[in-house]
Write a protein that holds these residues in place. Sequence first.
Motif, PDB file in Angstrom:
ATOM      1  N   LYS A   1       0.838  -1.202   0.000  1.00 36.76           N
ATOM      2  CA  LYS A   1       0.000   0.000   0.000  1.00 36.76           C
ATOM      3  C   LYS A   1       0.877   1.257   0.000  1.00 36.76           C
ATOM      4  CE  LYS A   1      -4.064   1.883   2.278  1.00 36.76           C
ATOM      5  NZ  LYS A   1      -5.020   1.719   3.365  1.00 36.76           N
ATOM      6  N   ALA A   2       1.945   1.241   0.813  1.00 34.00           N
ATOM      7  CA  ALA A   2       2.856   2.385   0.834  1.00 34.00           C
ATOM      8  C   ALA A   2       3.537   2.557  -0.529  1.00 34.00           C
ATOM      9  CB  ALA A   2       3.909   2.202   1.927  1.00 34.00           C
ATOM     10  N   ALA A   3       3.942   1.443  -1.146  1.00 31.37           N
ATOM     11  CA  ALA A   3       4.571   1.519  -2.470  1.00 31.37           C
ATOM     12  C   ALA A   3       3.589   2.056  -3.505  1.00 31.37           C
ATOM     13  CB  ALA A   3       5.085   0.146  -2.893  1.00 31.37           C
ATOM     14  N   LEU A   4       2.322   1.652  -3.406  1.00 38.67           N
ATOM     15  CA  LEU A   4       1.299   2.150  -4.328  1.00 38.67           C
ATOM     16  C   LEU A   4       1.100   3.653  -4.148  1.00 38.67           C
ATOM     17  CD1 LEU A   4      -0.870   1.533  -6.462  1.00 38.67           C
ATOM     18  CD2 LEU A   4      -2.457   1.105  -4.573  1.00 38.67           C
ATOM     19  N   GLU A   5       1.056   4.113  -2.914  1.00 41.38           N
ATOM     20  CA  GLU A   5       0.914   5.551  -2.654  1.00 41.38           C
ATOM     21  C   GLU A   5       2.119   6.321  -3.200  1.00 41.38           C
ATOM     22  OE1 GLU A   5      -1.676   7.238  -1.480  1.00 41.38           O
ATOM     23  OE2 GLU A   5      -2.781   5.351  -1.447  1.00 41.38           O
ATOM     24  N   GLN A   6       3.312   5.753  -2.986  1.00 45.83           N
ATOM     25  CA  GLN A   6       4.524   6.390  -3.496  1.00 45.83           C
ATOM     26  C   GLN A   6       4.502   6.438  -5.027  1.00 45.83           C
ATOM     27  OE1 GLN A   6       8.104   4.401  -2.333  1.00 45.83           O
ATOM     28  NE2 GLN A   6       9.447   5.987  -3.132  1.00 45.83           N
ATOM     29  N   TYR A   7       4.060   5.348  -5.652  1.00 45.41           N
ATOM     30  CA  TYR A   7       3.953   5.306  -7.107  1.00 45.41           C
ATOM     31  C   TYR A   7       2.972   6.356  -7.603  1.00 45.41           C
ATOM     32  CZ  TYR A   7       2.297   3.717 -11.651  1.00 45.41           C
ATOM     33  OH  TYR A   7       1.901   3.660 -12.953  1.00 45.41           O
ATOM     34  N   ARG A   8       1.835   6.464  -6.923  1.00 48.95           N
ATOM     35  CA  ARG A   8       0.842   7.458  -7.331  1.00 48.95           C
ATOM     36  C   ARG A   8       1.384   8.879  -7.178  1.00 48.95           C
ATOM     37  NH1 ARG A   8      -4.599   4.765  -4.714  1.00 48.95           N
ATOM     38  NH2 ARG A   8      -4.886   3.187  -6.335  1.00 48.95           N
ATOM     39  N   ALA A   9       2.116   9.116  -6.093  1.00 47.17           N
ATOM     40  CA  ALA A   9       2.706  10.449  -5.891  1.00 47.17           C
ATOM     41  C   ALA A   9       3.741  10.746  -6.976  1.00 47.17           C
ATOM     42  CB  ALA A   9       3.354  10.526  -4.507  1.00 47.17           C
TER      43      ALA A   9
END
Length: 195
Positions: free
Chosen positions: A67-75
């Motif tokens: 989830k953190a990696a997905l948020e980072q990817y989205r950012a």
Amino acid sequence: MDLTAAESVNPLLPPVGEIIVGLITFAILAFVVMKYVFPVIEKTFQARREAIEGGMERAEAAQAEAKAALEQYRAQLAEARNEAAQIRDAARAEGQQILEELRTQAQEESARITARGEEQLAASRQQVVNELRGQIGSMAVTLAGRVVGESLEDDARRRGTVDRFLDELDGMSASTPAAAGTTGGSTVYSPEGDR
């Protein structure tokens, strides 16, 4: 007596000695099972429970990392889109500036070419006018000499006559058609003014 003794023994109940031996054997077996088998079973059960709980914790941790990696990817994706938009806007502005510079250069070049053309046209016109003056002057002198019956050999007189004649022609071309109509469209030239 055999019958009475046989009647007093219950065939369904085992003899008392067997019951006592069975109870002692059961107690020993229960003791061995409780002392050696249950702890092993308990350890195995505990290990499996810890493995299952650890797996669940690891799965939750992996899910949190994902989830953190997905948020980072989205950012990062949003930042890349913003950067691309800025680059596109900068390129568009730079393109407009280049177009304006090219337009200005083209206008300056056009004005320079036009000015050069006008200069060349004026020079050509002056050259043609000078050539025509010479030719018209010679013709006018020859014609005037024939009309008057005398030769205008003197260069100074000839030039004065030619210049005055050409000035009158220039004046006629600059005057309005109504003014030209008053003289009937023709001018009588008299070379006697040079004498």
